[in-house]
Write a protein that holds these residues in place. Structure first.
Motif, PDB file in Angstrom:
ATOM      1  N   ARG A 139       0.836  -1.234   0.004  1.00 54.74           N
ATOM      2  CA  ARG A 139      -0.131  -0.019  -0.046  1.00 54.74           C
ATOM      3  C   ARG A 139       0.891   1.162  -0.128  1.00 54.74           C
ATOM      4  O   ARG A 139       0.766   2.085   0.927  1.00 54.74           O
ATOM      5  CB  ARG A 139      -0.968  -0.009   1.113  1.00 54.74           C
ATOM      6  CG  ARG A 139      -1.871  -1.028   1.165  1.00 54.74           C
ATOM      7  CD  ARG A 139      -2.969  -1.033   2.412  1.00 54.74           C
ATOM      8  NE  ARG A 139      -3.994  -1.979   2.167  1.00 54.74           N
ATOM      9  CZ  ARG A 139      -5.034  -1.657   1.860  1.00 54.74           C
ATOM     10  NH1 ARG A 139      -5.377  -0.309   1.407  1.00 54.74           N
ATOM     11  NH2 ARG A 139      -6.061  -2.668   1.684  1.00 54.74           N
ATOM     12  N   ASP A 141       2.774   5.027  -1.046  1.00 56.21           N
ATOM     13  CA  ASP A 141       2.359   6.027  -1.354  1.00 56.21           C
ATOM     14  C   ASP A 141       2.713   6.445  -2.903  1.00 56.21           C
ATOM     15  O   ASP A 141       3.710   5.752  -3.503  1.00 56.21           O
ATOM     16  CB  ASP A 141       3.132   7.339  -0.988  1.00 56.21           C
ATOM     17  CG  ASP A 141       2.938   7.351   0.710  1.00 56.21           C
ATOM     18  OD1 ASP A 141       2.030   7.059   1.051  1.00 56.21           O
ATOM     19  OD2 ASP A 141       3.793   8.274   1.249  1.00 56.21           O
ATOM     20  N   GLU A 156      -6.311  10.407  -8.626  1.00 54.13           N
ATOM     21  CA  GLU A 156      -6.155   9.950  -7.210  1.00 54.13           C
ATOM     22  C   GLU A 156      -7.331   9.063  -6.909  1.00 54.13           C
ATOM     23  O   GLU A 156      -6.949   8.408  -5.975  1.00 54.13           O
ATOM     24  CB  GLU A 156      -6.344  11.514  -6.733  1.00 54.13           C
ATOM     25  CG  GLU A 156      -4.995  12.160  -6.545  1.00 54.13           C
ATOM     26  CD  GLU A 156      -4.992  13.692  -6.205  1.00 54.13           C
ATOM     27  OE1 GLU A 156      -3.875  14.279  -5.969  1.00 54.13           O
ATOM     28  OE2 GLU A 156      -6.296  14.264  -6.233  1.00 54.13           O
ATOM     29  N   GLU A 160      -6.778   5.649  -4.874  1.00 54.93           N
ATOM     30  CA  GLU A 160      -7.190   5.401  -3.647  1.00 54.93           C
ATOM     31  C   GLU A 160      -8.043   4.100  -3.716  1.00 54.93           C
ATOM     32  O   GLU A 160      -8.117   3.316  -2.846  1.00 54.93           O
ATOM     33  CB  GLU A 160      -8.276   6.547  -3.128  1.00 54.93           C
ATOM     34  CG  GLU A 160      -7.329   7.658  -2.583  1.00 54.93           C
ATOM     35  CD  GLU A 160      -8.176   8.630  -2.357  1.00 54.93           C
ATOM     36  OE1 GLU A 160      -9.433   8.753  -2.993  1.00 54.93           O
ATOM     37  OE2 GLU A 160      -7.694   9.946  -1.952  1.00 54.93           O
ATOM     38  N   ARG A 165      -2.102   5.541  -1.172  1.00 56.61           N
ATOM     39  CA  ARG A 165      -2.216   6.775  -1.102  1.00 56.61           C
ATOM     40  C   ARG A 165      -1.583   7.783  -2.147  1.00 56.61           C
ATOM     41  O   ARG A 165      -0.377   7.716  -2.229  1.00 56.61           O
ATOM     42  CB  ARG A 165      -1.797   7.271   0.344  1.00 56.61           C
ATOM     43  CG  ARG A 165      -1.732   8.953   0.619  1.00 56.61           C
ATOM     44  CD  ARG A 165      -1.351   9.221   2.074  1.00 56.61           C
ATOM     45  NE  ARG A 165       0.005   8.940   2.052  1.00 56.61           N
ATOM     46  CZ  ARG A 165       1.063   9.829   3.187  1.00 56.61           C
ATOM     47  NH1 ARG A 165       0.482  10.596   4.114  1.00 56.61           N
ATOM     48  NH2 ARG A 165       2.340   9.627   3.355  1.00 56.61           N
ATOM     49  N   LEU A 167      -0.212  11.110  -3.861  1.00 56.31           N
ATOM     50  CA  LEU A 167       0.494  12.293  -3.323  1.00 56.31           C
ATOM     51  C   LEU A 167       0.659  13.364  -4.552  1.00 56.31           C
ATOM     52  O   LEU A 167       1.656  12.833  -5.261  1.00 56.31           O
ATOM     53  CB  LEU A 167       1.670  12.276  -2.523  1.00 56.31           C
ATOM     54  CG  LEU A 167       1.377  11.690  -1.033  1.00 56.31           C
ATOM     55  CD1 LEU A 167       2.385  10.968  -0.265  1.00 56.31           C
ATOM     56  CD2 LEU A 167       0.351  12.778  -0.320  1.00 56.31           C
ATOM     57  N   SER A 201       8.392   6.892   0.571  1.00 54.49           N
ATOM     58  CA  SER A 201       6.835   7.506   1.198  1.00 54.49           C
ATOM     59  C   SER A 201       7.074   8.645   2.019  1.00 54.49           C
ATOM     60  O   SER A 201       8.190   9.141   2.425  1.00 54.49           O
ATOM     61  CB  SER A 201       6.339   6.258   2.134  1.00 54.49           C
ATOM     62  OG  SER A 201       7.185   5.892   3.207  1.00 54.49           O
TER      63      SER A 201
END
Ligand SMILES: NC(=O)c1ccc[n+]([C@@H]2O[C@H](COP(=O)([O-])OP(=O)(O)OC[C@H]3O[C@@H](n4cnc5c(N)ncnc54)[C@H](OP(=O)(O)O)[C@@H]3O)[C@@H](O)[C@H]2O)c1
Length: 210
Positions: A139, A141, A156, A160, A165, A167, A201
């Motif tokens: 999982r 970034d 995004e 998700e 995540r 960014l 991350s």
């Protein structure tokens, strides 16, 4: 749920497609070798479909999962078939020794894609800083860059849906530095970290010690 088309049939195509399906998205696979695309769609199951190379993708988000040399030629070949699509460039244009970029100018494959993309298509750079097997199970970034807030919002939401995540690092010109971050990732794998089981991350520090 997002409708995703993936141009490419290699490792990243397979991994992103599998995560996309697990995240409840629909997936279409397109490859220059149609039989490889059909084999991948069959292996993915869950309603994954095969599209013809160069024809209009079914998905609103089109992930171009090709070796970097093939990305701009493929987008050029698709031409107007990509009008109105969100094109996601995931490529890492490494030099031959994997310690620098293949292009010398302050540009990126994503910016070169934007130069040849048809009217109404928008380009987002994403996923290039994450190793394939980390993307498969982890999982991490996922950093992204692009000039369209709307397109980045869609990407995004897709990221998700994968349980990761997103960014945002800024406009499309930041794709150059994301490609540089890809080089940093390989450097860390070869030196400081010493293996491939990690991802870059961000840790937010809410209270710094005095
Ligand atoms: N693997 C990773 O950990 C990782 C992580 C982040 C980003 N990336 C980036 O993701 C992209 C795909 O990597 P991958 O690991 O999936 O590579 P891969 O397994 O070698 O797959 C490459 C894909 O690109 C196609 N291709 C190669 N040259 C092409 C050309 N000139 N024109 C059209 N198609 C071409 C291949 O098609 P054929 O099968 O027909 O040759 C295949 O579908 C690369 O740009 C890479 O830098 C990879």
């Amino acid at each position: 749920m997002n409708n995703i088309s993936i141009i490419g049939t290699g490792n990243m195509a397979r991994t992103i497609a599998a995560r996309a399906i697990a995240g409840g998205n629909t997936v279409e696979v397109m490859g220059r070798d149609r039989s490889k695309a059909a084999d991948l769609a069959k292996a993915l199951g869950d309603g994954a479909t095969t599209g013809d190379w160069g024809t209009a993708p079914a998905g609103d988000i089109v992930i171009v999962a090709l070796l970097y040399e093939g990305v701009v030629p493929a987008v050029t070949h698709y031409g107007d078939a990509l009008a109105g699509k969100i094109l996601v460039d995931i490529s890492n244009p490494f030099n031959s020794t994997f310690d620098g970029l293949a292009h010398r100018e302050e540009t990126s494959i994503a910016q070169k894609v934007a130069d040849v993309a048809p009217a109404g298509a928008t380009v987002v750079k994403a996923f290039n800083t994450v190793f394939r097997h980390v993307l498969e199970k982890g999982r991490p970034d996922v950093f992204l860059a692009g000039d369209s807030a709307q397109a980045k919002g869609s990407v995004e939401a897709f990221i998700e849906s994968l349980g990761m995540r997103p960014l945002d690092v800024g406009g499309l010109k930041m794709a150059h530095w994301l490609e540089g971050a890809g080089v940093i990732t390989v450097g860390l794998a070869n030196h400081g970290v010493g293996n491939l089981d990690f991802a870059l991350s961000i840790t937010e520090i809410s209270e710094l010690p005095v």
